[in-house]
Design a protein around this motif. Structure first.
Motif, PDB file in Angstrom:
ATOM      1  N   SER A 179     112.469  63.491 -23.930  1.00  0.00           N
ATOM      2  CA  SER A 179     111.393  64.188 -23.222  1.00  0.00           C
ATOM      3  C   SER A 179     111.876  65.492 -22.593  1.00  0.00           C
ATOM      4  O   SER A 179     113.028  65.615 -22.181  1.00  0.00           O
ATOM      5  N   ILE A 180     110.962  66.430 -22.523  1.00  0.00           N
ATOM      6  CA  ILE A 180     111.269  67.734 -21.934  1.00  0.00           C
ATOM      7  C   ILE A 180     111.616  67.578 -20.453  1.00  0.00           C
ATOM      8  O   ILE A 180     112.647  68.064 -19.983  1.00  0.00           O
ATOM      9  N   ARG A 181     110.740  66.903 -19.744  1.00  0.00           N
ATOM     10  CA  ARG A 181     110.943  66.741 -18.310  1.00  0.00           C
ATOM     11  C   ARG A 181     112.183  65.907 -18.020  1.00  0.00           C
ATOM     12  O   ARG A 181     112.949  66.200 -17.088  1.00  0.00           O
ATOM     13  N   GLY A 182     112.428  64.859 -18.832  1.00  0.00           N
ATOM     14  CA  GLY A 182     113.603  64.022 -18.628  1.00  0.00           C
ATOM     15  C   GLY A 182     114.895  64.784 -18.836  1.00  0.00           C
ATOM     16  O   GLY A 182     115.836  64.689 -18.039  1.00  0.00           O
ATOM     17  N   ARG A 183     114.960  65.553 -19.902  1.00  0.00           N
ATOM     18  CA  ARG A 183     116.157  66.371 -20.139  1.00  0.00           C
ATOM     19  C   ARG A 183     116.363  67.348 -18.981  1.00  0.00           C
ATOM     20  O   ARG A 183     117.495  67.586 -18.545  1.00  0.00           O
ATOM     21  N   SER A 184     115.266  67.927 -18.500  1.00  0.00           N
ATOM     22  CA  SER A 184     115.381  68.913 -17.444  1.00  0.00           C
ATOM     23  C   SER A 184     115.938  68.290 -16.170  1.00  0.00           C
ATOM     24  O   SER A 184     116.775  68.896 -15.483  1.00  0.00           O
ATOM     25  N   TRP A 185     115.508  67.057 -15.845  1.00  0.00           N
ATOM     26  CA  TRP A 185     116.064  66.384 -14.667  1.00  0.00           C
ATOM     27  C   TRP A 185     117.544  66.059 -14.861  1.00  0.00           C
ATOM     28  O   TRP A 185     118.351  66.211 -13.941  1.00  0.00           O
ATOM     29  N   ALA A 186     117.927  65.623 -16.060  1.00  0.00           N
ATOM     30  CA  ALA A 186     119.345  65.327 -16.317  1.00  0.00           C
ATOM     31  C   ALA A 186     120.189  66.594 -16.193  1.00  0.00           C
ATOM     32  O   ALA A 186     121.296  66.569 -15.640  1.00  0.00           O
ATOM     33  N   ILE A 187     119.663  67.717 -16.692  1.00  0.00           N
ATOM     34  CA  ILE A 187     120.381  68.992 -16.592  1.00  0.00           C
ATOM     35  C   ILE A 187     120.442  69.439 -15.134  1.00  0.00           C
ATOM     36  O   ILE A 187     121.488  69.914 -14.660  1.00  0.00           O
ATOM     37  N   HIS A 188     119.342  69.283 -14.408  1.00  0.00           N
ATOM     38  CA  HIS A 188     119.336  69.585 -12.973  1.00  0.00           C
ATOM     39  C   HIS A 188     120.379  68.742 -12.237  1.00  0.00           C
ATOM     40  O   HIS A 188     121.000  69.209 -11.267  1.00  0.00           O
ATOM     41  N   ASP A 189     120.600  67.523 -12.706  1.00  0.00           N
ATOM     42  CA  ASP A 189     121.563  66.616 -12.087  1.00  0.00           C
ATOM     43  C   ASP A 189     123.004  66.942 -12.471  1.00  0.00           C
ATOM     44  O   ASP A 189     123.930  66.289 -12.006  1.00  0.00           O
ATOM     45  N   GLY A 190     123.195  67.949 -13.342  1.00  0.00           N
ATOM     46  CA  GLY A 190     124.546  68.406 -13.652  1.00  0.00           C
ATOM     47  C   GLY A 190     125.150  67.874 -14.919  1.00  0.00           C
ATOM     48  O   GLY A 190     126.365  67.997 -15.129  1.00  0.00           O
ATOM     49  N   ILE A 191     124.328  67.326 -15.819  1.00  0.00           N
ATOM     50  CA  ILE A 191     124.879  66.706 -17.019  1.00  0.00           C
ATOM     51  C   ILE A 191     125.574  67.704 -17.940  1.00  0.00           C
ATOM     52  O   ILE A 191     126.463  67.335 -18.713  1.00  0.00           O
ATOM     53  N   LEU A 192     125.205  68.982 -17.848  1.00  0.00           N
ATOM     54  CA  LEU A 192     125.861  69.994 -18.682  1.00  0.00           C
ATOM     55  C   LEU A 192     127.300  70.259 -18.233  1.00  0.00           C
ATOM     56  O   LEU A 192     128.120  70.735 -19.025  1.00  0.00           O
TER      57      LEU A 192
END
Length: 266
Positions: A226-239
């Motif tokens: 999901s778009i929103r799910g990926r965005s939250w994971a990226i916001h959480d620092g997964i990158l």
């Protein structure tokens, strides 16, 4: 460039005009629904006798801001727009916010010590973010949006055309913003290969997919789809680094057809 521009060709030049002149130009960026749906006077920019449309466009500045309140007593703007000139004399949309003022507010913009979080980029209010995420919001949202950006794109296109430009720039502040901008016809100046790599790494077996963990509410395994799910994971620092440095552009009347997340769900 489009010939016969009817306005100055830069924000800075517009800002040099007298207040009534520059505000009349910038008022073209305000969607008609603001006046029609909320009873705001298009001439005086007031509602119930109080000014609710505010322009910040001082002389000498390369930037402008419009802040529109639904009611003069409310804390948050219903609509906020920030645009600026780049040093290459291009037009850059820095931030667009459209808030549903009847929806619940989530204080992700202030941490538990009372410090501004810069929408979660400087510090985080985890309880507020969790509540916002569970309510269906994306990173950086304090309220549910009004899904008005699609209707705003033609307004921006007309505005920049009248300034004699054939494109404008925008900087997505989060992953979901970039995907939404793709759907409205934007292309990338910087970040296309990064977006494609992110998509690849969220596939099963990819580095980002392997970091998903249902024990972390911001990194649920199902978020890979999901778009929103990926965005939250990226916001959480997964990158492993902040989501910054991305820049996109929209040519007037042209849909670039970019899609870095095929078959995405919101």
């Amino acid at each position: 460039m489009i010939k016969n521009a009817i306005w100055p060709s830069s924000i800075r030049d517009i800002n040099e005009l007298e207040d009534d002149q520059k505000q009349a130009i910038y008022a073209h960026l305000i969607p008609e629904w603001v006046f029609a749906d909320y009873g705001i006077d298009p001439e005086t920019h007031t509602r119930n006798g109080h000014r609710v449309i505010h322009f910040h466009c001082p002389k000498g500045s390369r930037a402008m801001e419009i802040s529109i309140q639904r009611d003069a007593t409310e804390q948050d703007p219903m609509l906020y727009l920030n645009m600026a000139d780049t040093f290459q004399n291009q037009l850059l949309v820095l931030l667009v916010v459209v808030n549903d003022m009847d929806s619940e507010r989530y204080n992700i913009d202030v941490d538990q010590a009372g410090n501004l979080t810069q929408l979660g980029t400087e510090s985080r209010n985890i309880p507020a973010e969790l509540a916002a995420m569970r309510a269906g919001l994306a990173p950086g949202q304090i309220r549910v949006g009004m899904r008005a950006f699609k209707q705003s794109v033609p307004i921006f296109e007309t505005f920049v055309s009248n300034m004699g430009h054939d494109l404008f720039l925008i900087e997505p502040l989060a992953y979901h913003n970039a995907i939404v901008f793709e759907r409205y016809g934007f292309n990338y100046i910087r970040g296309l290969q990064d977006m494609r790599r992110i998509h690849t790494e969220f596939q099963p077996g990819g580095n980002l997919y392997q970091q998903l963990d249902d024990e972390n509410p911001f990194r649920q395994v199902r978020y890979a789809k999901s778009i929103r799910g990926r965005s939250w994971a990226i916001h959480d620092g997964i990158l492993g680094y902040p989501y910054t440095g991305f820049q996109m552009y929209k040519r007037i009347g042209i849909n670039a057809g970019v899609n870095t997340f095929p078959d995405a769900i919101w």
